[in-house]
Design a protein around this motif. Structure first.
Motif, PDB file in Angstrom:
ATOM      1  N   ASN A   1     -10.002  15.667 -17.495  1.00 45.00           N
ATOM      2  CA  ASN A   1      -9.816  16.805 -16.608  1.00 45.00           C
ATOM      3  C   ASN A   1      -9.398  16.403 -15.190  1.00 45.00           C
ATOM      4  N   GLU A   2      -9.308  15.104 -14.941  1.00 45.06           N
ATOM      5  CA  GLU A   2      -8.935  14.640 -13.600  1.00 45.06           C
ATOM      6  C   GLU A   2      -7.447  14.852 -13.354  1.00 45.06           C
ATOM      7  N   LYS A   3      -7.088  14.874 -12.066  1.00 44.42           N
ATOM      8  CA  LYS A   3      -5.705  15.084 -11.667  1.00 44.42           C
ATOM      9  C   LYS A   3      -5.206  13.885 -10.877  1.00 44.42           C
ATOM     10  N   TYR A   4      -3.914  13.634 -10.970  1.00 48.52           N
ATOM     11  CA  TYR A   4      -3.324  12.547 -10.198  1.00 48.52           C
ATOM     12  C   TYR A   4      -3.362  12.847  -8.696  1.00 48.52           C
ATOM     13  N   SER A   5      -3.383  14.112  -8.345  1.00 50.61           N
ATOM     14  CA  SER A   5      -3.450  14.467  -6.923  1.00 50.61           C
ATOM     15  C   SER A   5      -4.765  13.977  -6.309  1.00 50.61           C
ATOM     16  N   THR A   6      -5.863  14.028  -7.098  1.00 52.18           N
ATOM     17  CA  THR A   6      -7.148  13.518  -6.605  1.00 52.18           C
ATOM     18  C   THR A   6      -7.085  12.008  -6.414  1.00 52.18           C
ATOM     19  N   LEU A   7      -6.469  11.310  -7.371  1.00 58.42           N
ATOM     20  CA  LEU A   7      -6.306   9.864  -7.249  1.00 58.42           C
ATOM     21  C   LEU A   7      -5.420   9.516  -6.050  1.00 58.42           C
ATOM     22  N   TYR A   8      -4.374  10.305  -5.852  1.00 58.41           N
ATOM     23  CA  TYR A   8      -3.471  10.096  -4.717  1.00 58.41           C
ATOM     24  C   TYR A   8      -4.235  10.215  -3.397  1.00 58.41           C
ATOM     25  N   ASP A   9      -5.061  11.266  -3.273  1.00 62.34           N
ATOM     26  CA  ASP A   9      -5.849  11.453  -2.049  1.00 62.34           C
ATOM     27  C   ASP A   9      -6.849  10.322  -1.859  1.00 62.34           C
ATOM     28  N   PHE A  10      -7.492   9.895  -2.960  1.00 66.76           N
ATOM     29  CA  PHE A  10      -8.487   8.831  -2.865  1.00 66.76           C
ATOM     30  C   PHE A  10      -7.852   7.528  -2.379  1.00 66.76           C
ATOM     31  N   VAL A  11      -6.732   7.168  -2.981  1.00 66.81           N
ATOM     32  CA  VAL A  11      -6.057   5.923  -2.595  1.00 66.81           C
ATOM     33  C   VAL A  11      -5.584   5.993  -1.148  1.00 66.81           C
ATOM     34  N   GLY A  12      -5.060   7.153  -0.738  1.00 68.65           N
ATOM     35  CA  GLY A  12      -4.609   7.306   0.648  1.00 68.65           C
ATOM     36  C   GLY A  12      -5.743   7.133   1.641  1.00 68.65           C
ATOM     37  N   ILE A  13      -6.880   7.734   1.337  1.00 71.39           N
ATOM     38  CA  ILE A  13      -8.040   7.609   2.228  1.00 71.39           C
ATOM     39  C   ILE A  13      -8.536   6.165   2.265  1.00 71.39           C
ATOM     40  N   TYR A  14      -8.563   5.534   1.107  1.00 73.80           N
ATOM     41  CA  TYR A  14      -9.047   4.151   1.041  1.00 73.80           C
ATOM     42  C   TYR A  14      -8.152   3.207   1.847  1.00 73.80           C
TER      43      TYR A  14
ATOM     44  N   LYS B   1       0.821  -1.198   0.000  1.00 73.90           N
ATOM     45  CA  LYS B   1       0.000   0.000   0.000  1.00 73.90           C
ATOM     46  C   LYS B   1       0.861   1.256   0.000  1.00 73.90           C
ATOM     47  N   ASP B   2       1.890   1.245   0.858  1.00 74.82           N
ATOM     48  CA  ASP B   2       2.785   2.417   0.931  1.00 74.82           C
ATOM     49  C   ASP B   2       3.500   2.645  -0.395  1.00 74.82           C
ATOM     50  N   ASN B   3       3.915   1.564  -1.036  1.00 72.36           N
ATOM     51  CA  ASN B   3       4.639   1.700  -2.313  1.00 72.36           C
ATOM     52  C   ASN B   3       3.744   2.296  -3.391  1.00 72.36           C
TER      53      ASN B   3
ATOM     54  N   LEU C   1       2.134   7.103  -6.570  1.00 77.24           N
ATOM     55  CA  LEU C   1       1.169   8.110  -7.001  1.00 77.24           C
ATOM     56  C   LEU C   1       1.587   9.507  -6.549  1.00 77.24           C
ATOM     57  N   GLY C   2       2.238   9.582  -5.373  1.00 79.15           N
ATOM     58  CA  GLY C   2       2.722  10.881  -4.893  1.00 79.15           C
ATOM     59  C   GLY C   2       3.765  11.479  -5.816  1.00 79.15           C
ATOM     60  N   VAL C   3       4.695  10.644  -6.270  1.00 77.96           N
ATOM     61  CA  VAL C   3       5.722  11.111  -7.207  1.00 77.96           C
ATOM     62  C   VAL C   3       5.079  11.480  -8.547  1.00 77.96           C
ATOM     63  N   THR C   4       4.122  10.654  -8.992  1.00 72.35           N
ATOM     64  CA  THR C   4       3.460  10.877 -10.282  1.00 72.35           C
ATOM     65  C   THR C   4       2.698  12.190 -10.303  1.00 72.35           C
ATOM     66  N   LYS C   5       1.942  12.466  -9.218  1.00 71.18           N
ATOM     67  CA  LYS C   5       1.151  13.699  -9.185  1.00 71.18           C
ATOM     68  C   LYS C   5       2.035  14.936  -9.195  1.00 71.18           C
ATOM     69  N   ASP C   6       3.155  14.876  -8.473  1.00 72.49           N
ATOM     70  CA  ASP C   6       4.054  16.032  -8.428  1.00 72.49           C
ATOM     71  C   ASP C   6       4.716  16.277  -9.781  1.00 72.49           C
ATOM     72  N   THR C   7       4.899  15.213 -10.550  1.00 73.37           N
ATOM     73  CA  THR C   7       5.569  15.333 -11.849  1.00 73.37           C
ATOM     74  C   THR C   7       4.598  15.667 -12.972  1.00 73.37           C
ATOM     75  N   LEU C   8       3.481  14.961 -13.039  1.00 76.26           N
ATOM     76  CA  LEU C   8       2.591  15.062 -14.196  1.00 76.26           C
ATOM     77  C   LEU C   8       1.511  16.130 -14.076  1.00 76.26           C
ATOM     78  N   ASP C   9       0.995  16.371 -12.877  1.00 78.30           N
ATOM     79  CA  ASP C   9      -0.102  17.345 -12.761  1.00 78.30           C
ATOM     80  C   ASP C   9       0.264  18.728 -13.293  1.00 78.30           C
ATOM     81  N   PRO C  10       1.434  19.299 -12.945  1.00 80.33           N
ATOM     82  CA  PRO C  10       1.785  20.613 -13.507  1.00 80.33           C
ATOM     83  C   PRO C  10       1.900  20.596 -15.028  1.00 80.33           C
TER      84      PRO C  10
END
Length: 374
Positions: A142-155, A7-9, A14-23
């Protein structure tokens, strides 16, 4: 490797992906695919202050005192001084043109690099279409990886149904905020589109007014070639055997050659020659000098005669860019059809013996002038 480690991996990935791809994706979604080339052509002019500053510094150097290259430069400058003035001016102009083209190409290479601050999606699509196709599915969403990152973290962190529902409620609020941000971007884009369309409509209204004026002048037997600059300055060439001859020049610097042989070498330099040799390929254009564009169109005239119409304009002339090169708003073909029919009207009047119509001085037999008004 236990489940928590997995889960952590995944979450860290996703954390690295959102920081790289979202901008990157956000920047891509905001850009206009159709306007990258104009940005590239104007980029060298933004460097002029730096270039002039560098030239000023070089001007303070005494080249004759430099070892090795100093004497060579002195000899070179002496040879240049002995050249006729026209050769010197032509050489300087050619060097400036080559440097301009090099600077534009250098800037385009930056525009197609995703890591560059000058990156432009339109340049990537034009120059590297296969790479663009890889990004296209992500850009359209229009979705962002940051939203997916938050969703997975909460789940992953939810330990029961209640905490999961509460967490998902927070996530929905974040998703709604993200959508609001996207809507704001869409509104900004649409507002820019409205400005573009209003500008295009204003140019079309001006074109219609000029057309109506010329038609009334035709009815009054005083229309002539000199008033057909309702888009911008122009030249007209007539195709004769293995060369083209300039028969009209209005609103330009007058530097267009009066006669050009139809050769492949000239076709690489002059769009008028290119379109005369390859009419089936449609409209052609070239940069006659830095910041100056010539757009040429082939025209079949009466009595088996063929002409080439050339628009001449600065790259800062928005009206000419819209009407001569066109975009997704104005169908440029209709502008060329309008020019063509006016040329046919004037040529037919000339062939019928109305020579006066070419200089705008047609009058009635008693010396008065009969007119129609509008």
């Amino acid at each position: 490797m236990n489940q928590d480690t997995n889960k952590d991996n995944y979450h860290n990935f996703l954390g690295v992906t959102k920081d790289t791809l979202d901008p990157v994706l956000t920047k891509m979604r905001r850009q206009d695919l159709d306007r990258w080339f104009g940005v590239a052509c104007s980029a060298p002019f933004k460097k002029l202050p730096t270039i002039f500053k560098s030239l000023g510094a070089l001007g303070k150097i005494s080249f004759s005192t430099l070892p090795v290259i100093g004497p060579g430069l002195v000899i070179l400058f002496g040879v240049i001084k002995s050249w006729p003035l026209w050769i010197t001016i032509s050489s300087i102009a050619a060097i400036i043109l080559v440097l301009y083209i090099i600077l534009v190409q250098q800037y385009i290479s930056k525009m197609i690099s995703i890591a560059s601050e000058h990156f432009h999606l339109g340049a990537l699509k034009a120059r590297r279409p296969k790479e663009y196709e890889l990004w296209a599915p992500l850009i359209k969403q229009n979705e962002k990886y940051s939203t997916l990152y938050d969703f997975v973290g909460i789940y992953f962190k939810a330990d029961n149904d209640k905490s999961l529902r509460e967490a998902l409620g927070i996530l929905n609020e974040q998703s709604l905020q993200n959508k609001n941000d996207d809507y704001a971007l869409e509104i900004e884009y649409l507002e820019n589109e409205i400005v573009r369309h209003e500008k295009a409509i204003s140019y079309l209204v001006g074109l219609i007014k000029d057309t109506n004026k010329s038609l009334y002048r035709f009815v009054n037997d005083c229309m002539n070639f000199y008033e057909l600059d309702f888009v911008c300055g122009y030249t007209i060439y007539e195709i004769k055997d293995d060369h083209i001859v300039k028969i009209m020049d209005k609103g330009t610097s007058g530097s267009s050659p009066s006669k050009l042989p139809l050769t492949e070498e000239n076709a690489l330099i002059y769009s008028a020659v290119d379109v005369a040799m390859h009419p089936e390929e449609g409209t052609k254009y070239n940069n006659s000098s830095p910041g100056r564009t010539v757009v040429s169109s082939y025209m079949k005239m009466l009595n088996g005669v063929n002409w080439v119409w050339c628009f001449h304009f600065d790259d800062t002339n928005d009206k000419a860019l819209y009407l001569a090169l066109g975009d997704d708003i104005i169908e440029v073909r209709e502008v060329y059809r309008l020019v063509h029919v006016f040329c046919l009207i004037l040529q037919k009047a000339s062939l019928s013996g109305k020579e006066e119509i070419l200089d705008g001085n047609e009058r009635s037999s008693d010396g008065s002038q009969s007119t129609a008004e509008g």
